[in-house]
Design a protein around this motif. Structure first.
Motif, PDB file in Angstrom:
ATOM      1  N   UNK B   3       0.835  -1.199   0.000  1.00 45.68           N
ATOM      2  CA  UNK B   3       0.000   0.000   0.000  1.00 45.68           C
ATOM      3  C   UNK B   3       0.875   1.257   0.000  1.00 45.68           C
ATOM      4  N   UNK B   4       0.417   2.290  -0.703  1.00 44.58           N
ATOM      5  CA  UNK B   4       1.148   3.556  -0.755  1.00 44.58           C
ATOM      6  C   UNK B   4       0.595   4.480   0.338  1.00 44.58           C
ATOM      7  N   UNK B   5       1.311   4.524   1.456  1.00 47.04           N
ATOM      8  CA  UNK B   5       0.835   5.335   2.576  1.00 47.04           C
ATOM      9  C   UNK B   5       1.214   6.799   2.361  1.00 47.04           C
ATOM     10  N   UNK B   6       0.260   7.667   2.574  1.00 43.69           N
ATOM     11  CA  UNK B   6       0.560   9.096   2.538  1.00 43.69           C
ATOM     12  C   UNK B   6       0.537   9.614   3.964  1.00 43.69           C
ATOM     13  N   UNK B   7       1.520  10.425   4.271  1.00 47.02           N
ATOM     14  CA  UNK B   7       1.547  11.025   5.603  1.00 47.02           C
ATOM     15  C   UNK B   7       1.627  12.532   5.440  1.00 47.02           C
ATOM     16  N   UNK B   8       0.826  13.262   6.194  1.00 43.93           N
ATOM     17  CA  UNK B   8       0.841  14.724   6.084  1.00 43.93           C
ATOM     18  C   UNK B   8       1.244  15.337   7.424  1.00 43.93           C
ATOM     19  N   UNK B   9       2.151  16.311   7.344  1.00 44.42           N
ATOM     20  CA  UNK B   9       2.620  17.030   8.533  1.00 44.42           C
ATOM     21  C   UNK B   9       2.306  18.513   8.313  1.00 44.42           C
ATOM     22  N   UNK B  10       1.839  19.161   9.342  1.00 43.92           N
ATOM     23  CA  UNK B  10       1.437  20.569   9.185  1.00 43.92           C
ATOM     24  C   UNK B  10       2.109  21.437  10.251  1.00 43.92           C
ATOM     25  N   UNK B  11       2.641  22.562   9.808  1.00 44.88           N
ATOM     26  CA  UNK B  11       3.283  23.513  10.724  1.00 44.88           C
ATOM     27  C   UNK B  11       2.631  24.890  10.548  1.00 44.88           C
ATOM     28  N   UNK B  68       2.014  31.712   8.681  1.00 44.90           N
ATOM     29  CA  UNK B  68       2.411  30.935   7.503  1.00 44.90           C
ATOM     30  C   UNK B  68       2.115  29.468   7.818  1.00 44.90           C
ATOM     31  N   UNK B  69       1.507  28.784   6.861  1.00 44.68           N
ATOM     32  CA  UNK B  69       1.218  27.367   7.054  1.00 44.68           C
ATOM     33  C   UNK B  69       2.044  26.551   6.067  1.00 44.68           C
ATOM     34  N   UNK B  70       2.759  25.577   6.593  1.00 42.95           N
ATOM     35  CA  UNK B  70       3.557  24.685   5.738  1.00 42.95           C
ATOM     36  C   UNK B  70       3.015  23.268   5.900  1.00 42.95           C
ATOM     37  N   UNK B  71       2.601  22.675   4.794  1.00 46.05           N
ATOM     38  CA  UNK B  71       2.136  21.283   4.808  1.00 46.05           C
ATOM     39  C   UNK B  71       3.136  20.435   4.047  1.00 46.05           C
ATOM     40  N   UNK B  82       3.290  22.344   0.591  1.00 43.94           N
ATOM     41  CA  UNK B  82       2.404  23.469   0.304  1.00 43.94           C
ATOM     42  C   UNK B  82       2.697  24.561   1.305  1.00 43.94           C
ATOM     43  N   UNK B  83       2.869  25.771   0.788  1.00 43.84           N
ATOM     44  CA  UNK B  83       3.062  26.928   1.661  1.00 43.84           C
ATOM     45  C   UNK B  83       1.851  27.831   1.455  1.00 43.84           C
ATOM     46  N   UNK B  84       1.152  28.124   2.538  1.00 41.12           N
ATOM     47  CA  UNK B  84      -0.095  28.885   2.425  1.00 41.12           C
ATOM     48  C   UNK B  84      -0.011  30.188   3.211  1.00 41.12           C
ATOM     49  N   UNK B  85      -0.642  31.220   2.632  1.00 38.48           N
ATOM     50  CA  UNK B  85      -0.736  32.494   3.343  1.00 38.48           C
ATOM     51  C   UNK B  85      -2.045  33.166   2.975  1.00 38.48           C
ATOM     52  N   UNK B  86      -2.382  34.215   3.697  1.00 41.80           N
ATOM     53  CA  UNK B  86      -3.598  34.972   3.391  1.00 41.80           C
ATOM     54  C   UNK B  86      -3.224  36.417   3.051  1.00 41.80           C
ATOM     55  N   UNK B  87      -2.013  36.588   2.577  1.00 39.58           N
ATOM     56  CA  UNK B  87      -1.490  37.925   2.272  1.00 39.58           C
ATOM     57  C   UNK B  87      -1.919  38.438   0.920  1.00 39.58           C
TER      58      UNK B  87
END
Lengths: 122, 145
Positions: B3-11, B68-71, B82-87
Protein backbone atom coordinates in the motif's frame (compact mmCIF):
# COMPACT_ATOMS: atom_id res chain seq x y z
CA UNK A 1 17.26 25.71 16.79
CA UNK A 2 19.89 26.38 14.12
CA UNK A 3 19.40 30.05 13.30
CA UNK A 4 22.52 31.54 14.81
CA UNK A 5 24.81 33.57 12.63
CA UNK A 6 27.82 35.77 13.20
CA UNK A 7 30.43 37.58 11.16
CA UNK A 8 33.92 38.32 12.41
CA UNK A 9 36.31 40.56 10.56
CA UNK A 10 40.10 40.80 10.40
CA UNK A 11 42.75 42.30 8.14
CA UNK A 12 45.46 40.22 6.50
CA UNK A 13 48.07 41.75 4.19
CA UNK A 14 45.79 44.68 3.45
CA UNK A 15 42.83 42.44 2.71
CA UNK A 16 39.63 42.28 4.74
CA UNK A 17 38.68 38.77 5.80
CA UNK A 18 35.08 38.24 6.88
CA UNK A 19 34.50 34.87 8.53
CA UNK A 20 30.87 33.70 8.45
CA UNK A 21 29.61 31.32 11.11
CA UNK A 22 26.21 29.64 11.17
CA UNK A 23 23.10 30.01 9.06
CA UNK A 24 22.73 32.76 6.48
CA UNK A 25 19.10 33.32 5.50
CA UNK A 26 16.61 36.18 5.13
CA UNK A 27 16.74 36.72 8.90
CA UNK A 28 20.51 36.87 9.26
CA UNK A 29 21.51 38.38 5.88
CA UNK A 30 21.26 41.98 7.20
CA UNK A 31 24.16 41.26 9.62
CA UNK A 32 26.34 40.10 6.71
CA UNK A 33 25.26 43.07 4.60
CA UNK A 34 26.20 45.44 7.41
CA UNK A 35 29.64 43.83 7.73
CA UNK A 36 30.42 44.16 4.01
CA UNK A 37 28.98 47.67 3.91
CA UNK A 38 31.34 48.65 6.73
CA UNK A 39 34.37 47.38 4.79
CA UNK A 40 33.34 49.03 1.52
CA UNK A 41 32.59 52.33 3.28
CA UNK A 42 36.08 52.23 4.80
CA UNK A 43 37.51 51.87 1.29
CA UNK A 44 38.42 48.23 1.84
CA UNK A 45 37.52 46.79 -1.54
CA UNK A 46 39.59 43.63 -1.38
CA UNK A 47 37.47 41.24 0.62
CA UNK A 48 37.74 37.52 1.38
CA UNK A 49 34.62 35.80 2.70
CA UNK A 50 35.62 32.73 4.69
CA UNK A 51 32.76 30.20 4.61
CA UNK A 52 34.48 27.41 6.58
CA UNK A 53 31.93 27.67 9.38
CA UNK A 54 28.98 28.66 7.24
CA UNK A 55 26.47 25.81 7.55
CA UNK A 56 23.68 27.12 5.31
CA UNK A 57 22.96 29.82 2.74
CA UNK A 58 19.75 30.85 1.00
CA UNK A 59 19.23 33.34 -1.81
CA UNK A 60 19.02 36.16 0.75
CA UNK A 61 22.67 35.48 1.62
CA UNK A 62 23.67 35.21 -2.04
CA UNK A 63 21.94 38.53 -2.60
CA UNK A 64 24.43 40.25 -0.30
CA UNK A 65 27.33 39.15 -2.53
CA UNK A 66 25.38 40.37 -5.57
CA UNK A 67 24.69 43.79 -4.09
CA UNK A 68 28.34 44.65 -3.54
CA UNK A 69 30.34 42.80 -6.18
CA UNK A 70 30.03 45.43 -8.94
CA UNK A 71 30.92 48.26 -6.59
CA UNK A 72 34.09 46.63 -5.27
CA UNK A 73 35.20 45.50 -8.73
CA UNK A 74 34.70 48.99 -10.12
CA UNK A 75 36.94 50.23 -7.29
CA UNK A 76 39.64 47.74 -8.36
CA UNK A 77 38.86 45.16 -5.71
CA UNK A 78 36.95 41.91 -5.53
CA UNK A 79 35.05 39.62 -3.18
CA UNK A 80 36.66 36.19 -3.11
CA UNK A 81 34.94 33.29 -1.43
CA UNK A 82 36.79 30.45 0.29
CA UNK A 83 36.43 27.21 2.27
CA UNK A 84 32.87 26.44 1.22
CA UNK A 85 31.34 23.22 2.58
CA UNK A 86 29.56 21.02 -0.03
CA UNK A 87 26.03 21.90 1.19
CA UNK A 88 26.70 25.60 0.68
CA UNK A 89 28.78 24.99 -2.45
CA UNK A 90 25.90 23.35 -4.25
CA UNK A 91 23.72 26.40 -3.67
CA UNK A 92 26.41 28.62 -5.23
CA UNK A 93 26.61 26.17 -8.11
CA UNK A 94 22.84 25.93 -8.73
CA UNK A 95 22.63 29.68 -9.31
CA UNK A 96 25.84 29.87 -11.34
CA UNK A 97 27.89 31.76 -8.76
CA UNK A 98 30.90 29.60 -9.56
CA UNK A 99 31.39 31.41 -12.84
CA UNK A 100 30.73 34.86 -11.39
CA UNK A 101 32.85 34.70 -8.23
CA UNK A 102 36.26 33.29 -7.53
CA UNK A 103 35.80 30.46 -5.05
CA UNK A 104 38.97 28.91 -3.62
CA UNK A 105 39.99 26.39 -0.96
CA UNK A 106 41.14 28.51 1.97
CA UNK A 107 42.07 31.99 3.19
CA UNK A 108 45.77 31.86 2.15
CA UNK A 109 44.73 30.88 -1.38
CA UNK A 110 42.18 33.70 -1.53
CA UNK A 111 44.76 36.23 -0.28
CA UNK A 112 47.27 34.90 -2.81
CA UNK A 113 44.73 35.37 -5.61
CA UNK A 114 44.61 39.08 -4.79
CA UNK A 115 48.40 39.26 -5.00
CA UNK A 116 48.18 37.40 -8.31
CA UNK A 117 45.57 39.85 -9.64
CA UNK A 118 47.82 42.77 -8.68
CA UNK A 119 50.78 41.17 -10.46
CA UNK A 120 48.62 40.93 -13.57
CA UNK A 121 47.71 44.57 -13.14
CA UNK A 122 44.15 43.72 -12.07
CA UNK B 1 1.12 -5.22 -3.59
CA UNK B 2 2.39 -2.77 -0.98
CA UNK B 3 0.00 0.00 0.00
CA UNK B 4 1.15 3.56 -0.76
CA UNK B 5 0.84 5.34 2.58
CA UNK B 6 0.56 9.10 2.54
CA UNK B 7 1.55 11.03 5.60
CA UNK B 8 0.84 14.72 6.08
CA UNK B 9 2.62 17.03 8.53
CA UNK B 10 1.44 20.57 9.18
CA UNK B 11 3.28 23.51 10.72
CA UNK B 12 1.67 26.86 11.61
CA UNK B 13 4.16 29.61 12.40
CA UNK B 14 4.01 33.36 12.97
CA UNK B 15 5.17 35.31 9.93
CA UNK B 16 8.68 36.29 10.97
CA UNK B 17 12.02 35.54 9.35
CA UNK B 18 13.35 34.36 12.71
CA UNK B 19 11.10 31.31 12.22
CA UNK B 20 12.79 30.30 8.96
CA UNK B 21 15.18 28.09 10.94
CA UNK B 22 12.25 26.35 12.61
CA UNK B 23 10.57 25.83 9.21
CA UNK B 24 13.78 24.39 7.75
CA UNK B 25 14.09 22.08 10.74
CA UNK B 26 10.49 20.90 10.23
CA UNK B 27 10.95 19.86 6.58
CA UNK B 28 14.48 18.59 7.16
CA UNK B 29 13.29 16.25 9.92
CA UNK B 30 10.47 14.93 7.76
CA UNK B 31 12.87 14.32 4.89
CA UNK B 32 15.36 12.53 7.13
CA UNK B 33 12.61 10.44 8.70
CA UNK B 34 11.49 9.45 5.19
CA UNK B 35 15.00 8.19 4.51
CA UNK B 36 16.04 10.82 1.97
CA UNK B 37 19.70 11.45 1.32
CA UNK B 38 21.39 14.61 2.58
CA UNK B 39 21.36 16.27 -0.83
CA UNK B 40 17.61 15.84 -1.28
CA UNK B 41 16.92 17.06 2.24
CA UNK B 42 19.03 20.12 1.53
CA UNK B 43 17.16 20.90 -1.70
CA UNK B 44 13.76 20.64 -0.01
CA UNK B 45 14.98 22.73 2.91
CA UNK B 46 16.13 25.57 0.66
CA UNK B 47 12.99 25.53 -1.51
CA UNK B 48 10.77 25.84 1.56
CA UNK B 49 13.01 28.54 3.06
CA UNK B 50 12.76 30.59 -0.16
CA UNK B 51 8.98 30.11 -0.36
CA UNK B 52 8.40 31.14 3.25
CA UNK B 53 10.85 34.07 3.11
CA UNK B 54 8.86 35.40 0.12
CA UNK B 55 5.58 35.02 2.01
CA UNK B 56 6.92 36.72 5.15
CA UNK B 57 8.55 39.63 3.32
CA UNK B 58 6.27 40.16 0.31
CA UNK B 59 2.83 38.64 0.95
CA UNK B 60 2.68 39.84 4.57
CA UNK B 61 5.15 42.76 4.42
CA UNK B 62 6.87 41.40 7.57
CA UNK B 63 3.64 41.63 9.61
CA UNK B 64 4.45 39.30 12.51
CA UNK B 65 0.80 38.94 13.49
CA UNK B 66 0.12 36.84 10.37
CA UNK B 67 0.59 33.13 10.01
CA UNK B 68 2.41 30.93 7.50
CA UNK B 69 1.22 27.37 7.05
CA UNK B 70 3.56 24.69 5.74
CA UNK B 71 2.14 21.28 4.81
CA UNK B 72 4.45 18.43 3.92
CA UNK B 73 2.81 15.43 2.31
CA UNK B 74 4.96 12.38 2.01
CA UNK B 75 4.16 9.46 -0.25
CA UNK B 76 6.33 6.57 -1.40
CA UNK B 77 7.74 8.43 -4.37
CA UNK B 78 7.22 12.15 -3.76
CA UNK B 79 7.34 14.83 -1.12
CA UNK B 80 4.83 17.59 -1.72
CA UNK B 81 5.15 20.88 0.12
CA UNK B 82 2.40 23.47 0.30
CA UNK B 83 3.06 26.93 1.66
CA UNK B 84 -0.10 28.88 2.42
CA UNK B 85 -0.74 32.49 3.34
CA UNK B 86 -3.60 34.97 3.39
CA UNK B 87 -1.49 37.93 2.27
CA UNK B 88 -1.62 40.13 -0.77
CA UNK B 89 -0.43 37.56 -3.32
CA UNK B 90 1.02 38.34 -6.73
CA UNK B 91 0.85 37.26 -10.34
CA UNK B 92 3.65 34.71 -10.78
CA UNK B 93 3.58 35.20 -14.55
CA UNK B 94 4.48 38.87 -14.11
CA UNK B 95 7.68 38.10 -12.21
CA UNK B 96 10.56 38.58 -14.61
CA UNK B 97 13.18 35.86 -14.20
CA UNK B 98 16.33 37.90 -14.68
CA UNK B 99 19.72 36.31 -15.19
CA UNK B 100 22.05 36.53 -12.19
CA UNK B 101 24.54 38.57 -14.26
CA UNK B 102 21.82 41.15 -14.93
CA UNK B 103 20.80 41.32 -11.28
CA UNK B 104 24.45 41.91 -10.39
CA UNK B 105 24.73 44.72 -12.95
CA UNK B 106 21.62 46.29 -11.47
CA UNK B 107 23.00 45.73 -7.92
CA UNK B 108 19.84 43.90 -6.98
CA UNK B 109 19.92 41.54 -4.05
CA UNK B 110 16.52 39.94 -4.60
CA UNK B 111 14.86 37.99 -7.36
CA UNK B 112 16.58 34.67 -6.82
CA UNK B 113 14.12 32.89 -4.55
CA UNK B 114 11.61 31.78 -7.18
CA UNK B 115 14.41 30.76 -9.53
CA UNK B 116 15.95 28.67 -6.76
CA UNK B 117 12.65 26.89 -6.03
CA UNK B 118 12.15 26.07 -9.72
CA UNK B 119 15.70 24.77 -10.03
CA UNK B 120 15.61 22.45 -7.04
CA UNK B 121 12.03 21.14 -7.14
CA UNK B 122 10.35 19.10 -9.89
CA UNK B 123 7.06 21.04 -9.86
CA UNK B 124 6.25 24.55 -8.64
CA UNK B 125 2.69 25.86 -8.92
CA UNK B 126 0.98 28.93 -7.52
CA UNK B 127 -2.71 29.24 -6.79
CA UNK B 128 -3.48 32.81 -5.76
CA UNK B 129 -6.61 34.19 -4.12
CA UNK B 130 -5.18 37.41 -2.67
CA UNK B 131 -6.43 38.25 0.81
CA UNK B 132 -8.13 34.85 1.08
CA UNK B 133 -5.69 32.04 0.52
CA UNK B 134 -2.54 31.95 -1.58
CA UNK B 135 -0.95 28.58 -2.05
CA UNK B 136 2.39 27.51 -3.41
CA UNK B 137 2.66 23.81 -4.16
CA UNK B 138 6.04 22.22 -4.79
CA UNK B 139 6.78 18.59 -5.52
CA UNK B 140 10.05 16.70 -5.38
CA UNK B 141 10.31 13.20 -6.77
CA UNK B 142 12.17 11.03 -4.34
CA UNK B 143 15.26 9.00 -5.00
CA UNK B 144 15.78 6.78 -2.04
CA UNK B 145 19.32 5.78 -1.15
Amino acid sequence: MPNSFSVSGSRQEGISVLALDGFLDAHTAPAFEEAIEKEVSAGHNRIVVDCARLAYISSAGLGVFMTFIEEVREAGGDIKICAVIPKVGQVFEILGFNSLFEIVGDIPQAVARFAHSRAEGG
Amino acid sequence: MVANFERTFILHVPSSTENLALIRGFVSNIGKQAGLDENQVCMIEIAVDEACANVIEHAYGSDRTKEVVVRAKLSDDTIEIQVEDTGKGFDPASVEQKEVTRLIQERKSGGLGMRMMKLVMDEVQYNMKPGERNELRMVKKLKRP
